[in-house]
Structure formats: structure tokens, C-alpha cells
Design a protein around this motif. Structure first.
Motif, mmCIF file in Angstrom:
data_model
loop_
_atom_site.group_PDB
_atom_site.id
_atom_site.type_symbol
_atom_site.label_atom_id
_atom_site.label_comp_id
_atom_site.label_asym_id
_atom_site.label_seq_id
_atom_site.Cartn_x
_atom_site.Cartn_y
_atom_site.Cartn_z
ATOM 1 N N ARG A 3 39.002 44.039 28.271
ATOM 2 C CA ARG A 3 37.808 43.714 27.503
ATOM 3 C C ARG A 3 37.509 42.220 27.599
ATOM 4 N N VAL A 4 36.993 41.830 28.751
ATOM 5 C CA VAL A 4 36.607 40.432 28.966
ATOM 6 C C VAL A 4 35.226 40.416 29.613
ATOM 7 N N SER A 5 34.542 39.310 29.478
ATOM 8 C CA SER A 5 33.225 39.187 30.108
ATOM 9 C C SER A 5 33.406 39.141 31.625
ATOM 10 N N SER A 6 32.318 39.342 32.360
ATOM 11 C CA SER A 6 32.472 39.323 33.816
ATOM 12 C C SER A 6 32.833 37.921 34.303
ATOM 13 N N GLY A 7 32.372 36.898 33.583
ATOM 14 C CA GLY A 7 32.749 35.530 33.952
ATOM 15 C C GLY A 7 34.240 35.291 33.756
ATOM 16 N N ALA A 8 34.758 35.762 32.616
ATOM 17 C CA ALA A 8 36.194 35.598 32.356
ATOM 18 C C ALA A 8 36.997 36.407 33.365
ATOM 19 N N ARG A 9 36.468 37.555 33.765
ATOM 20 C CA ARG A 9 37.193 38.378 34.745
ATOM 21 C C ARG A 9 37.299 37.652 36.083
ATOM 22 N N ARG A 10 36.243 36.982 36.463
ATOM 23 C CA ARG A 10 36.299 36.205 37.710
ATOM 24 C C ARG A 10 37.337 35.087 37.599
ATOM 25 N N GLN A 11 37.380 34.445 36.446
ATOM 26 C CA GLN A 11 38.394 33.395 36.262
ATOM 27 C C GLN A 11 39.794 33.973 36.303
ATOM 28 N N LEU A 12 39.935 35.139 35.685
ATOM 29 C CA LEU A 12 41.235 35.810 35.705
ATOM 30 C C LEU A 12 41.681 36.075 37.136
ATOM 31 N N VAL A 13 40.783 36.626 37.927
ATOM 32 C CA VAL A 13 41.148 36.976 39.305
ATOM 33 C C VAL A 13 41.432 35.710 40.115
ATOM 34 N N ALA A 14 40.620 34.676 39.893
ATOM 35 C CA ALA A 14 40.855 33.402 40.601
ATOM 36 C C ALA A 14 42.229 32.840 40.245
ATOM 37 N N GLU A 15 42.556 32.827 38.960
ATOM 38 C CA GLU A 15 43.861 32.300 38.536
ATOM 39 C C GLU A 15 45.003 33.154 39.060
ATOM 40 N N PHE A 16 44.784 34.468 39.020
ATOM 41 C CA PHE A 16 45.823 35.391 39.500
ATOM 42 C C PHE A 16 46.134 35.118 40.975
ATOM 43 N N ALA A 17 45.084 34.926 41.764
ATOM 44 C CA ALA A 17 45.286 34.629 43.189
ATOM 45 C C ALA A 17 46.010 33.292 43.351
ATOM 46 N N ALA A 30 35.917 45.366 44.950
ATOM 47 C CA ALA A 30 36.021 44.982 46.359
ATOM 48 C C ALA A 30 35.454 43.583 46.561
ATOM 49 N N THR A 31 34.341 43.314 45.917
ATOM 50 C CA THR A 31 33.724 41.991 46.034
ATOM 51 C C THR A 31 34.664 40.913 45.495
ATOM 52 N N LEU A 32 35.277 41.188 44.359
ATOM 53 C CA LEU A 32 36.228 40.230 43.782
ATOM 54 C C LEU A 32 37.408 39.993 44.720
ATOM 55 N N ALA A 33 37.937 41.090 45.271
ATOM 56 C CA ALA A 33 39.107 40.964 46.160
ATOM 57 C C ALA A 33 38.758 40.093 47.367
ATOM 58 N N ALA A 38 52.595 41.301 43.769
ATOM 59 C CA ALA A 38 51.960 41.461 42.457
ATOM 60 C C ALA A 38 50.514 41.902 42.641
ATOM 61 N N CYS A 39 50.145 42.941 41.925
ATOM 62 C CA CYS A 39 48.798 43.514 42.066
ATOM 63 C C CYS A 39 48.223 43.724 40.670
ATOM 64 N N LEU A 40 47.063 43.152 40.415
ATOM 65 C CA LEU A 40 46.439 43.307 39.099
ATOM 66 C C LEU A 40 45.879 44.729 38.971
ATOM 67 N N ALA A 93 48.994 39.043 44.857
ATOM 68 C CA ALA A 93 48.726 39.483 46.230
ATOM 69 C C ALA A 93 47.573 40.475 46.307
ATOM 70 N N GLY A 94 47.388 41.258 45.259
ATOM 71 C CA GLY A 94 46.410 42.336 45.377
ATOM 72 C C GLY A 94 45.666 42.645 44.099
ATOM 73 N N LEU A 95 44.572 43.353 44.302
ATOM 74 C CA LEU A 95 43.718 43.813 43.207
ATOM 75 C C LEU A 95 43.580 45.327 43.372
#
Ligand code: AMP
Ligand code: MN
Ligand code: MN
Ligand code: MN
Length: 280
Positions: free
Chosen positions: A198-212, A235-238, A189-191, A217-219
Motif C-alpha cells: 500500500r504505497v503510492s506509485s511514486g513511493a513504489r518507484r523509489q522502493l524499486v530503485a533502492e532495492f536495486a 515489467a516497465t519497473l524491472a 533477492a527478488c521483491l 536482483a529481481g522483481l
């Protein structure tokens, strides 16, 4: 393991909202010098068989993929399922339900167009007469063909984009569920396009954390036409959330001359390629 491999893990055909048949798409990808292409139509696997035949003919590797619509908080997200087993009957059943959600949503959007005194029912017929799972791209094209917008981009801007009067969301399954579908079908699974939501950068970090945490598996670190600073952000998020990086054009049509096949930035150093563990 190599990051200079010519690979594109995100593309569309006429089985969803792409302009090219799987055969034409694969031929074009080979001509553009790609070694590997994933066909990732929206919520369907139906183009993959034809794409495989074409891939043999044109000497390119074809990766089985799909781009599945999911919901997270109140957002619609797109999750790529890569290296899925196209024979998985469970995945096929789940995607049949997705196509049904799309058809229902298309009826709702066309009803909205009726309310706006546009010929929603005629537009619905046009969309329903076309092959492939129905998407907003089809409806935008129908609006243009009927003279209600000059370009698809204008149709989105006036009617179809999120927040515009004919936009409707569908009851997409939760993100965790979609990740589970993909994993159960043997896929990664790759986001997709993480900066397009359309989410704030904070929400995006939470999204990526939850997704992981839920087994993602990938971004998609490199997507078609994105700016270098976007690549850096992804890249930083990944790296931070221990996800591999993917590279995909999201190619839909040769008419989008700014996003051709075979012209993608390479994955930044330090990001593990999603295909790296597979011996490419
Ligand atoms: P849907 O999955 O039915 O909501 O349709 C989403 C698809 O519409 C995306 O995959 C894009 O191909 C296309 N799309 C979304 N926004 C735009 C836009 N502003 N202009 C052109 N195409 C768009
Ligand atoms: Mn699309
Ligand atoms: Mn998408
Ligand atoms: Mn896409």
C-alpha cells in the motif's frame, strides 16, 4: 536461455501457511507440468529437505527458496530469497529470529482479539499447536473454525488486514539487511508481488530503485492471478531499474481455484529472466 520454460518461483507448504505438505506440493507441481518449482515458505527453510526428496521422485527441479518479511519505511515487504544455500548457518540463525518475531506478534494479535471480546487465548493455542511458522493465515483459519468469520477473507477484512483492529506489525529487519542475508547465503533477492504494497506509485518507484541499489536482483513481474496491465507495470519497473524478472504463483492452497499451480503468464519480452544467467 529460454523464457518459455515452465517455472514457478513462489510457493508455500505446511511449513508456513500453505495447505499442502512439501511432498504434496511438489507432486502437484509436477502433475501441472512444471519443470522447476521454488518452495518459498515464509521465514523458514524447513520444508526444503522434504521437497527435494519429492522432487527427485516426481522428476521436477526444486529450487531452494524462502520468503522473508522485511520493513521499508513503515511498510512490511516480502523478499524472496532464491537459490539460497539451505545449509547457511547464518541464514538459519536469522530466520530463527524471524520465527521468534512471528510468535511474539501472534501473541500480540491474539491479545488484541481478547480486547475485542473474542477468545484470543484459545485461538493462540490453536495456532501454536500447528506445525510451521505462525502467520495471519493460521489465525484467520482458527477464527473461521471457531465460528467468528465465515471465510478467511472475512477474518482478514474484519480483524487481521493491515489497519484492522487485531492487526499488528512485527519488528521486521530493514529491507537492506534482508537483501544482505540472502546474498550472503548465495541467493538472489527478488521483491515479491510489488503491486501488493500500500504505497503510492511514486513511493513504489523509489522502493524499486533502492532495492536495486542495495543489491536486489529481481522483481516478481508475473504473480498468480494478476492482470495483464499489472504485468506491464512491473515489467516497465524491472527494465527501468535494471532488475531481472521473476514468475511466481504464490500458490498456497488448491482451494484457491483461481490461482492453481502451472498456470502463469510468460515474462514479457524485454525483461531478463531471473533464472536466465543460470543456464536453464
Ligand atoms: P503474515 O506474513 O503473517 O502477515 O501473513 C501474510 C499472509 O496472509 C500472506 O502471505 C497471505 O498468504 C495471507 N493474506 C494476506 N492478506 C490476505 C487476505 N486479505 N485474504 C487472505 N489471505 C491473506
Ligand atoms: Mn502466505
Ligand atoms: Mn508475500
Ligand atoms: Mn508468498
Amino acid at each position: 536461455m529460454s523464457t518459455d520454460i515452465r517455472i514457478d518461483l513462489h510457493s508455500h507448504s505446511t511449513f508456513s501457511d500453505g495447505a499442502l505438505t512439501p511432498d504434496q506440493l511438489v507432486e502437484r507441481a509436477a502433475a501441472a507440468g512444471l519443470q522447476w518449482l521454488a518452495l518459498t515458505d515464509h521465514d523458514t527453510l524447513d520444508g526444503l529437505a522434504g521437497a527435494h526428496s519429492a522432487a527427485l521422485l516426481h522428476g521436477i527441479g526444486l529450487i531452494d527458496g524462502v520468503e522473508i518479511s522485511a520493513s521499508w519505511r513503515s511498510q512490511t515487504l516480502h523478499v524472496l530469497g532464491l537459490w539460497v544455500d539451505p545449509g547457511s548457518s547464518q541464514l538459519r540463525l536469522n530466520l530463527a529470529a524471524q520465527a521468534q518475531r512471528r510468535r511474539e506478534r501472534m501473541r500480540q494479535m491474539c491479545a488484541r482479539l481478547d480486547k475485542l471480546r473474542l477468545p484470543g487465548q484459545a485461538l493462540l493455542q490453536t495456532v501454536e499447536s500447528q506445525p510451521g511458522v505462525p502467520t495471519r493465515t493460521h489465525l484467520a483459519a482458527a477464527l473461521v473454525a471457531a465460528g467468528h468469520a465465515k471465510t478467511p477473507a472475512e477474518a482478514f477484512r474484519r480483524y487481521l488486514a493491515q489497519g484492522k483492529p487485531a492487526y499488528r506489525s512485527a519488528q521486521w529487519p530493514a529491507l537492506a539487511q534482508v537483501v544482505e542475508w540472502i546474498r550472503s547465503a548465495g541467493g538472489k533477492a527478488c521483491l515479491a508481488h510489488p503491486l501488493r504494497y500500500r504505497v503510492s506509485s511514486g513511493a513504489r518507484r523509489q522502493l524499486v530503485a533502492e532495492f536495486a541499489a542495495m543489491g536486489g536482483a529481481g522483481l516478481e513481474v508475473v504473480t498468480g492471478n494478476n492482470a495483464l496491465q499489472h504485468i506491464d507495470t512491473c515489467a516497465t519497473l524491472a527494465i527501468q531499474f535494471n532488475l531481472a524478472g521473476s514468475v511466481g504463483s504464490d500458490f498456497h492452497t488448491p482451494q484457491h481455484a483461481w490461482n492453481p499451480l502451472g498456470r502463469l503468464a510468460t515474462l514479457p519480452a524485454g525483461v531478463n529472466p531471473l533464472w536466465g544467467s543460470l543456464g536453464y
